[in-house]
Design a protein around this motif. Structure first.
Motif, PDB file in Angstrom:
ATOM      1  N   CYS A 177       0.841  -1.195   0.000  1.00  4.70           N
ATOM      2  CA  CYS A 177       0.000   0.000   0.000  1.00  4.70           C
ATOM      3  C   CYS A 177       0.874   1.242   0.000  1.00  4.70           C
ATOM      4  O   CYS A 177       2.076   1.187   0.244  1.00  4.70           O
ATOM      5  CB  CYS A 177      -0.978   0.026   1.181  1.00  4.70           C
ATOM      6  N   ALA A 196      -4.966  -0.815  -0.191  1.00  2.00           N
ATOM      7  CA  ALA A 196      -5.399  -1.739   0.859  1.00  2.00           C
ATOM      8  C   ALA A 196      -6.519  -1.075   1.646  1.00  2.00           C
ATOM      9  O   ALA A 196      -6.542   0.148   1.789  1.00  2.00           O
ATOM     10  CB  ALA A 196      -4.237  -2.081   1.796  1.00  2.00           C
ATOM     11  N   TRP A 243      -5.021  -1.538   6.671  1.00  2.00           N
ATOM     12  CA  TRP A 243      -3.674  -1.018   6.539  1.00  2.00           C
ATOM     13  C   TRP A 243      -3.074  -0.610   7.876  1.00  2.00           C
ATOM     14  O   TRP A 243      -3.784  -0.398   8.863  1.00  2.00           O
ATOM     15  CB  TRP A 243      -3.649   0.198   5.598  1.00  2.00           C
ATOM     16  N   THR A 246       0.029  -3.744   4.610  1.00  3.75           N
ATOM     17  CA  THR A 246      -1.344  -4.258   4.687  1.00  3.75           C
ATOM     18  C   THR A 246      -1.491  -5.122   5.933  1.00  3.75           C
ATOM     19  O   THR A 246      -0.548  -5.752   6.373  1.00  3.75           O
ATOM     20  CB  THR A 246      -1.684  -5.084   3.438  1.00  3.75           C
TER      21      THR A 246
END
Ligand SMILES: [Zn+2]
Length: 354
Positions: A266, A289, A292, A353
């Protein structure tokens, strides 16, 4: 239980004479006025030319969270001299102290007059308190303050054998003695570099005094510090000595808070939508994501006062925030108090993530 502790918190310290107190009050009014002038030009207030130890005794209490809120909003890290049985009965409040960047220390098991104990009773009292604090917070205390400031050579050697440095105080705020907000502020105005002040958890006037105490310290280029376990004096929070010369002019440029290299799937992008005289907001948007974890580092003495749309946690320094998604979407935010450093901005360290 609280009533017995609250009723017995009175330390056996000499009272400040009325004349002295009036004189200190007069000088502090002048200092406060200077503090306001400095606050209008934050660039001149950024230097810490010395450190003082702000200490809060007898917690945790039912109002520890209120105290921590005020301390965080004012960018203060302080030392909490906790009573062991209070820690045992309110472990989450003790943990919240550490999470808020405070140092936790030993203030005996139940606030007894320890000089009337024998050596083994002292040993048992302090050990039990250390264990309760370590169990609740994961931090082993290194400092000890005897209740009422009452000590003797046996108590000092027992503390020392448990790895505890005894710390009394240089300045008594008199908050335990019914001091008004202005009297507490005035007493704190006597603090000099390296010194320690006695205050208490659970007193409204003490909490109300904190913004003015900080304004006064800031006007004198004094910053809240940690108490050194080796010297018992207040030092910079990382344990180093205060700088003897001002930092070089030409402060390095802070990189813009934008996209770091994606790690773990991410990307987090920060913007600064609002800036005020003493604080600013940061908005962070995560892409890639919905579940997160973003790690954000601050530049001391800046401190986060409020967050939204995420679940924050903090490392032991109080300057590294780990924000996790909490179902409120992919944009979270926080307010940062500048505390004299108006140029630094948060750095995003990672986005992962999960
Ligand atoms: Zn106490």
């Amino acid at each position: 239980m609280y009533a017995s502790i609250g009723g017995s918190r009175r330390p056996s310290a000499p009272r400040t004479s009325r004349l002295t107190r009036l004189a200190v009050l007069a000088s502090t009014v002048a200092l406060s006025a200077a503090g306001l002038a400095v606050a209008a030009t934050p660039s001149s207030a950024a230097t810490c030319n010395g450190y003082v130890g702000l200490t809060f005794d007898d917690g945790p209490t039912g109002s520890t969270s209120a105290l921590l809120s005020v301390l965080r909003a004012n960018g203060v890290r302080a030392t909490m001299f906790n009573v062991g049985q209070n820690v045992q009965s309110n472990q989450s409040a003790a943990r919240a102290q550490v999470d808020a960047g405070m140092w936790v220390a030993n203030h005996s098991w139940n606030h007894a007059h320890m000089t009337s104990m024998n050596q083994s009773q002292m040993q048992s009292d302090l050990s039990q308190t250390n264990s309760a604090i370590q169990s609740a917070t994961g931090v082993r205390p290194q400092l000890f303050r005897p209740p009422y400031g009452e000590t003797n050579s046996t108590l000092q050697s027992v503390a020392s054998s448990l790895g505890l440095r005894q710390v009394i105080w240089d300045v008594d705020s008199q908050d335990w003695n019914g001091a008004s907000v202005s009297q507490i502020v005035s007493n704190a105005g006597r603090l000099q570099d390296g010194q320690v002040i006695l205050m208490h958890d659970g007193i409204q006037n003490t909490r109300d005094a904190i913004p003015q105490i900080m304004a006064n310290l800031s006007s004198r280029n004094l910053c809240p510090g940690m108490i050194s376990p080796s010297t018992g004096r207040a030092v910079a929070p990382d344990g180093t000595a205060p700088p003897t010369t001002p930092p070089p002019t030409g402060t390095p440029t802070t990189p813009p808070p934008t996209t770091p290299p994606p790690t773990g799937g991410c990307t987090a992008t920060a913007t600064i939508p609002n800036v005020w005289g003493d604080r600013y907001n940061t908005s962070v948007t995560v892409q890639g994501a919905s579940n997160w974890t973003v790690v954000v580092a601050l530049t001391p003495p800046q401190r986060v006062s409020t967050t939204w749309n995420g679940s924050p946690s903090w490392d032991s320094t109080g300057y590294v925030m780990t924000m996790r998604s909490n179902g409120s979407g992919n944009t979270f935010g926080f307010t940062t108090m500048m505390n004299g450093n108006s140029s630094a901005r948060p750095q995003i360290r990672s986005c992962t993530t999960g």
